[in-house]
Structure formats: structure tokens, C-alpha cells
Design an enzyme around this catalytic site. Structure first.
Site, PDB file in Angstrom:
ATOM      1  N   VAL A  46      32.091  40.238  28.659  1.00  0.00           N
ATOM      2  CA  VAL A  46      30.817  40.904  28.951  1.00  0.00           C
ATOM      3  C   VAL A  46      31.135  42.152  29.762  1.00  0.00           C
ATOM      4  O   VAL A  46      31.603  42.038  30.903  1.00  0.00           O
ATOM      5  CB  VAL A  46      29.866  39.977  29.735  1.00  0.00           C
ATOM      6  N   GLU A  47      30.924  43.318  29.173  1.00  0.00           N
ATOM      7  CA  GLU A  47      31.232  44.580  29.862  1.00  0.00           C
ATOM      8  C   GLU A  47      29.974  45.141  30.528  1.00  0.00           C
ATOM      9  O   GLU A  47      28.877  44.577  30.396  1.00  0.00           O
ATOM     10  CB  GLU A  47      31.837  45.565  28.858  1.00  0.00           C
ATOM     11  N   GLU A  58      37.752  34.417  28.876  1.00  0.00           N
ATOM     12  CA  GLU A  58      38.328  33.170  29.397  1.00  0.00           C
ATOM     13  C   GLU A  58      37.597  32.724  30.658  1.00  0.00           C
ATOM     14  O   GLU A  58      37.338  31.535  30.857  1.00  0.00           O
ATOM     15  CB  GLU A  58      39.805  33.363  29.751  1.00  0.00           C
ATOM     16  N   CYS A  99      44.801  37.807  30.612  1.00  0.00           N
ATOM     17  CA  CYS A  99      45.198  38.738  31.679  1.00  0.00           C
ATOM     18  C   CYS A  99      45.590  37.945  32.931  1.00  0.00           C
ATOM     19  O   CYS A  99      45.331  36.734  33.042  1.00  0.00           O
ATOM     20  CB  CYS A  99      44.083  39.728  31.977  1.00  0.00           C
ATOM     21  N   CYS A 102      42.770  36.052  34.754  1.00  0.00           N
ATOM     22  CA  CYS A 102      42.353  34.835  34.043  1.00  0.00           C
ATOM     23  C   CYS A 102      43.389  33.733  34.192  1.00  0.00           C
ATOM     24  O   CYS A 102      43.034  32.557  34.304  1.00  0.00           O
ATOM     25  CB  CYS A 102      42.093  35.135  32.571  1.00  0.00           C
TER      26      CYS A 102
END
Ligand code: THU
Length: 145
Positions: A46-47, A58, A99, A102
Site C-alpha cells: 500500500v503506497e 509482507e 526487504c 520485513c
């Protein structure tokens, strides 16, 4: 999670979740699914117009699971790939691993969980989370010795 049929189902859940990603800035759409002690939960990235507030798929999936009462994650499946906004097609690409943020977030809920990443080229990579985050910081580190 060792049964390959279970992993396949988790991957399909992540693929469906990816279609709900909100990624108008990066066009990198990610879906994730976690298999937990309370069942399967999914998430998508969600940006935000304030770019740095983006949340990874994640962490959305793990937070949804924990907020529903789960406390242990056995496996996570992740599918991330660029989508060409002009054609709506995914760009063929190798699997991308979670990443660093996460990895740390997931570590809390089982360092040995299975991590499966699937690329838009169909390739699959699989690890234990403890391989991706060696000697991680976790709940045990806050216990008095
Ligand atoms: N992203 C994820 O959802 N998961 C990852 O493991 C890597 C990155 C998202 C964050 C951002 O919305 C976009 O992918 C590009 O970094």
C-alpha cells in the site's frame, strides 16, 4: 511448511492478493500470504503520496494475521513484479526476496519460517527466514538471562 501442495496454495493466495496492491508510484505490485496457527492471511503493498509511508505486502499480511489472533507464522509466500501501467502486463523478472524491514518484522513470529518468493518469470526461490536474517534480534533478546 514442507508439503508442496500447501506451498502452492499459499502462492496462489499471494498471487490473488497482489491484484489488490495499491502501487501507483512504483508500479511494483506485491502480494503476500502467510500460513499461521490461525489459518492463511494475505496482504498487498500500500503506497502513499508521501512516498516513504509505503507499507510492504509482507507486513500487511503479518499484521492482519496477528490482529486476528495468530501468533506463529509457518510460511510466507511473496510475489513482486513491475507492471507496465500502459499495457497492464507484468514485466518478466526474477523472484525478489523480502526487504530487510520485513525480515525483521516476520522474525518475531518464527525465525525458522519458510519464505517462498515467486518471480513474474515463474521462477521460485525458497529459504528459511533465519538464512535471510542471520542472528536476528527477537523476543528472546528481551528476556533476562
Ligand atoms: N515492497 C513490498 O511490498 N515487499 C518487499 O519485500 C519489497 C518492496 C513494496 C514497497 C513498495 O510499495 C514497492 O514494493 C517498491 O519498493
Amino acid at each position: 511448511m514442507s508439503d508442496s501442495g500447501d506451498v502452492d496454495r499459499l502462492v496462489e493466495e499471494a498471487r490473488a492478493a497482489r491484484e489488490r496492491a495499491y502501487a501507483p508510484y512504483s508500479n511494483f505490485l506485491v502480494g503476500a500470504a502467510v500460513a499461521t496457527d490461525r489459518g492463511v492471511f494475505t496482504g498487498a503493498n500500500v503506497e502513499n503520496a508521501s512516498y516513504s509511508l509505503a507499507i510492504c505486502a509482507e507486513r500487511v499480511a503479518a499484521a492482519a494475521a496477528v490482529a486476528s489472533g495468530a501468533r506463529r507464522i509457518e510460511a510466507v509466500a511473496v510475489l513482486g513484479a513491475l507492471r507496465d501501467p500502459k499495457t497492464g502486463d507484468d514485466v518478466p523478472k526474477e523472484p525478489t526476496p523480502p526487504c530487510g524491514a520485513c525480515r525483521q518484522f516476520l522474525y518475531e513470529f518464527n525465525p525458522d519460517m519458510t519464505v517462498v518468493a515467486v518471480g513474474s518469470n515463474g521462477k521460485r526461490n525458497q529459504w528459511r527466514l533465519s538464512e535471510l536474517l542471520k542472528d536476528g534480534f527477537g523476543p528472546k533478546d528481551l528476556q533476562a538471562s
